[in-house]
Scaffold this active site. Structure first.
Site, PDB file in Angstrom:
ATOM      1  N   GLY A   1       0.823  -1.200   0.000  1.00  0.00           N
ATOM      2  CA  GLY A   1       0.000   0.000   0.000  1.00  0.00           C
ATOM      3  C   GLY A   1       0.862   1.258   0.000  1.00  0.00           C
ATOM      4  O   GLY A   1       0.544   2.254  -0.667  1.00  0.00           O
ATOM      5  N   THR A   2       1.952   1.211   0.741  1.00  0.00           N
ATOM      6  CA  THR A   2       2.849   2.371   0.825  1.00  0.00           C
ATOM      7  C   THR A   2       3.410   2.720  -0.556  1.00  0.00           C
ATOM      8  O   THR A   2       3.463   3.901  -0.940  1.00  0.00           O
ATOM      9  CB  THR A   2       4.005   2.064   1.803  1.00  0.00           C
ATOM     10  OG1 THR A   2       3.445   1.771   3.075  1.00  0.00           O
ATOM     11  CG2 THR A   2       4.969   3.219   1.919  1.00  0.00           C
TER      12      THR A   2
ATOM     13  N   ASN B   1      -6.691   4.130  10.207  1.00  0.00           N
ATOM     14  CA  ASN B   1      -6.183   2.863  10.732  1.00  0.00           C
ATOM     15  C   ASN B   1      -6.090   2.827  12.253  1.00  0.00           C
ATOM     16  O   ASN B   1      -6.047   1.750  12.844  1.00  0.00           O
ATOM     17  CB  ASN B   1      -4.815   2.533  10.125  1.00  0.00           C
ATOM     18  CG  ASN B   1      -3.875   3.701  10.147  1.00  0.00           C
ATOM     19  OD1 ASN B   1      -4.193   4.780   9.650  1.00  0.00           O
ATOM     20  ND2 ASN B   1      -2.706   3.519  10.727  1.00  0.00           N
TER      21      ASN B   1
ATOM     22  N   GLN C   1      -7.354   0.219   4.579  1.00  0.00           N
ATOM     23  CA  GLN C   1      -8.140  -0.366   5.677  1.00  0.00           C
ATOM     24  C   GLN C   1      -9.544  -0.791   5.251  1.00  0.00           C
ATOM     25  O   GLN C   1     -10.274  -1.383   6.047  1.00  0.00           O
ATOM     26  CB  GLN C   1      -8.238   0.631   6.848  1.00  0.00           C
ATOM     27  CG  GLN C   1      -6.939   0.792   7.622  1.00  0.00           C
ATOM     28  CD  GLN C   1      -6.541  -0.457   8.414  1.00  0.00           C
ATOM     29  OE1 GLN C   1      -7.358  -1.317   8.729  1.00  0.00           O
ATOM     30  NE2 GLN C   1      -5.256  -0.557   8.728  1.00  0.00           N
TER      31      GLN C   1
ATOM     32  N   SER D   1      -3.871  -3.014  -0.001  1.00  0.00           N
ATOM     33  CA  SER D   1      -2.802  -3.893   0.463  1.00  0.00           C
ATOM     34  C   SER D   1      -3.368  -5.241   0.907  1.00  0.00           C
ATOM     35  O   SER D   1      -4.291  -5.290   1.725  1.00  0.00           O
ATOM     36  CB  SER D   1      -2.091  -3.207   1.635  1.00  0.00           C
ATOM     37  OG  SER D   1      -1.026  -4.005   2.063  1.00  0.00           O
ATOM     38  N   ALA D   2      -2.797  -6.327   0.365  1.00  0.00           N
ATOM     39  CA  ALA D   2      -3.375  -7.666   0.578  1.00  0.00           C
ATOM     40  C   ALA D   2      -3.291  -8.156   2.023  1.00  0.00           C
ATOM     41  O   ALA D   2      -4.161  -8.898   2.476  1.00  0.00           O
ATOM     42  CB  ALA D   2      -2.668  -8.669  -0.336  1.00  0.00           C
ATOM     43  N   HIS D   3      -2.239  -7.740   2.762  1.00  0.00           N
ATOM     44  CA  HIS D   3      -2.074  -8.341   4.096  1.00  0.00           C
ATOM     45  C   HIS D   3      -3.096  -7.841   5.115  1.00  0.00           C
ATOM     46  O   HIS D   3      -3.150  -8.334   6.238  1.00  0.00           O
ATOM     47  CB  HIS D   3      -0.632  -8.163   4.607  1.00  0.00           C
ATOM     48  CG  HIS D   3      -0.252  -6.778   5.038  1.00  0.00           C
ATOM     49  ND1 HIS D   3      -0.229  -6.398   6.352  1.00  0.00           N
ATOM     50  CD2 HIS D   3       0.135  -5.694   4.328  1.00  0.00           C
ATOM     51  CE1 HIS D   3       0.184  -5.128   6.436  1.00  0.00           C
ATOM     52  NE2 HIS D   3       0.407  -4.679   5.222  1.00  0.00           N
TER      53      HIS D   3
ATOM     54  N   THR E   1      10.325  -7.757 -12.034  1.00  0.00           N
ATOM     55  CA  THR E   1       9.638  -9.028 -12.280  1.00  0.00           C
ATOM     56  C   THR E   1       8.522  -9.228 -11.263  1.00  0.00           C
ATOM     57  O   THR E   1       8.729  -9.054 -10.054  1.00  0.00           O
ATOM     58  CB  THR E   1      10.649 -10.193 -12.207  1.00  0.00           C
ATOM     59  OG1 THR E   1      11.647  -9.946 -13.184  1.00  0.00           O
ATOM     60  CG2 THR E   1       9.979 -11.532 -12.487  1.00  0.00           C
TER      61      THR E   1
ATOM     62  N   CYS F   1       2.903   1.024  13.302  1.00  0.00           N
ATOM     63  CA  CYS F   1       4.134   1.780  13.163  1.00  0.00           C
ATOM     64  C   CYS F   1       4.254   2.867  14.210  1.00  0.00           C
ATOM     65  O   CYS F   1       5.167   3.667  14.185  1.00  0.00           O
ATOM     66  CB  CYS F   1       4.232   2.364  11.771  1.00  0.00           C
ATOM     67  SG  CYS F   1       2.676   2.956  11.185  1.00  0.00           S
TER      68      CYS F   1
HETATM   69  N1  PLP Z   1      -2.328   3.012   4.765  1.00  0.00           N
HETATM   70  C1  PLP Z   1      -3.000   2.572   5.842  1.00  0.00           C
HETATM   71  C2  PLP Z   1      -4.265   3.250   6.236  1.00  0.00           C
HETATM   72  C3  PLP Z   1      -2.515   1.489   6.576  1.00  0.00           C
HETATM   73  O1  PLP Z   1      -3.179   1.060   7.666  1.00  0.00           O
HETATM   74  C4  PLP Z   1      -1.299   0.880   6.169  1.00  0.00           C
HETATM   75  C5  PLP Z   1      -0.721  -0.241   6.951  1.00  0.00           C
HETATM   76  O2  PLP Z   1      -0.604  -0.177   8.157  1.00  0.00           O
HETATM   77  C6  PLP Z   1      -0.659   1.363   5.026  1.00  0.00           C
HETATM   78  C7  PLP Z   1      -1.190   2.427   4.357  1.00  0.00           C
HETATM   79  C8  PLP Z   1       0.603   0.741   4.523  1.00  0.00           C
HETATM   80  O3  PLP Z   1       0.320  -0.441   3.824  1.00  0.00           O
HETATM   81  P1  PLP Z   1       1.525  -1.471   3.532  1.00  0.00           P
HETATM   82  O4  PLP Z   1       1.834  -2.125   4.816  1.00  0.00           O
HETATM   83  O5  PLP Z   1       0.975  -2.442   2.526  1.00  0.00           O
HETATM   84  O6  PLP Z   1       2.634  -0.676   2.983  1.00  0.00           O
END
Ligand code: PLP
Length: 376
Positions: free
Chosen positions: A71-72, A154, A182, A202-204, A240, A329
């Protein structure tokens, strides 16, 4: 060893059905998707089928969906391209966005001399829509601008009114990016109806693999990539492809969308149950936000700052209970959370309890009992 996991907003467990879908692309189907031989074509097909699945579940065209590493990276790519090649001179955002947005915006301001405008929030953390819309109206029409506002926060779980913001952006010809990390997989998303130009996922966060993201770029906008090299992802993301990760992204999303209603109902029940039990057992506990439009799976609470509450997250960890002190974080007491610091004057200790489909009421009982014991 963690035995109870209440940190699902930070990351989720990999669904075993997702792992099963991924395994063939980590074992026998290892061809490079750019190669023209059969092994390569098998990988290419898996990527394009996954793209179609994701696009259909999020209601956009496959050509508008690009896979990234997280996602970042999606947010970095979009904000960088808006400034570097679409000529935006202004970013409008919120002080309680994820650092992927905040730090990227600050870096772009330092490097390119653009301006970053931060909208106001109400006391409970809800966006001050009047202020945000006034900012869009003031900055937007005369300057090339991008608005970046997340779909749901988040740390607090507050869900923002993306349609309202999107309509204002459209009216004033301002670009709109939403960090949907989220909400993708947890709320119904129709990208074409939502009036967003760009989105990050973001998949996780929905029982998919870590290190696999996606970005939506509306077909009417052409961006340059952040990473240069090969022509993968139709020149939008060189390198890749992580084929297994892409397959895992699509499978996890398919399962999450299918289970969404049931999972949200389950999480909401646990959230209400947990809050009622906390309230009954702890005199000084408060909700992190009084806003009632929040994610079903996120319960944000605050406790007064004391030596015991400051240690609470760590003490719970020692009992095998994982939760977060804000976001992953910015764990620890309020000192670490830019969101809580922005909203609360007095020192408090935030805790984020975030649920998923496999959590149970018995686990909630253990959590509440443990907190009570640790604070007594
Ligand atoms: N944006 C939000 C709102 C998130 O909660 C997070 C992950 O904590 C991210 C971005 C970052 O995603 P990724 O861990 O896939 O880089």
């Amino acid at each position: 060893m963690t035995s109870i996991y209440f940190d699902n907003a930070a990351t989720t467990s990999l669904d075993s059905r997702v792992l099963d879908a991924m395994l063939p692309y980590l074992k026998e189907n290892y061809g490079n998707p750019s190669a023209i031989h059969g092994a390569g074509r098998t990988s290419r097909l898996a990527i394009e089928e996954s793209r179609k699945t994701v696009a259909s579940l999020l209601s956009c065209k496959p050509a508008e969906m690009f896979f990234t590493s997280c996602g970042t990276e999606s947010t970095n790519t979009i904000l960088n391209a808006a400034i570097r090649n679409l000529g935006c001179k202004h970013i409008i955002t919120s002080p309680i966005e994820h650092h992927a947005t905040l730090l990227t915006s600050q870096k772009l301001a330092e490097e390119f001399g653009i301006e970053v405008h931060y909208c106001k929030h109400q006391e409970n953390g809800e966006l001050d829509y009047d202020d945000l819309l006034a900012l869009i109206e003031k900055v937007g029409p005369t300057n090339k601008t991008i608005v970046s506002i997340m779909h749901a926060n988040n740390e607090l779980g507050i869900i923002n009114d993306i349609d309202r913001i999107g309509q204002a952006c459209k009216k004033h010809e301002v670009l709109f990016h939403s960090d949907m990390v989220q909400t993708v997989g947890h709320m119904p998303i129709n990208l074409h109806e939502m009036a967003v130009d760009f989105a990050s996922a973001s998949a996780h966060k929905f029982h998919g693999p870590k290190g696999k993201g996606a970005m939506y770029i509306n077909g009417s906008v052409k961006l340059e990539p952040l990473i240069f090299g090969g022509g993968q992802e139709r020149n939008m993301r060189a390198g890749t492809e992580n084929v297994a990760g892409i397959v895992g992204f699509a499978k996890a999303l398919e399962l999450s969308v299918g289970d969404m209603l049931e999972e949200n109902n389950h999480c909401k029940e646990l959230k209400d149950y947990c809050w009622a039990a906390l309230k009954e057992n702890l005199k000084e506990v408060e909700l992190g936000t009084s806003c009632n439009k929040t994610l079903s799976r996120v319960l944000s609470i605050i406790l007064p700052h004391t030596p015991k509450t400051e240690m609470l997250q760590m003490s719970l960890d020692m009992k095998g209970i994982a939760l977060s002190g804000g976001s992953a974080c910015s764990s620890g007491a309020m000192g670490g959370s830019h969101v809580m610091k922005h909203l609360h004057d007095t020192a408090c200790v935030p805790l984020r309890i975030s649920f998923c489909k496999s959590n149970t009421k018995e686990e909630v009982d253990t959590l509440v009992k443990s907190i009570k014991e640790l604070l007594s």
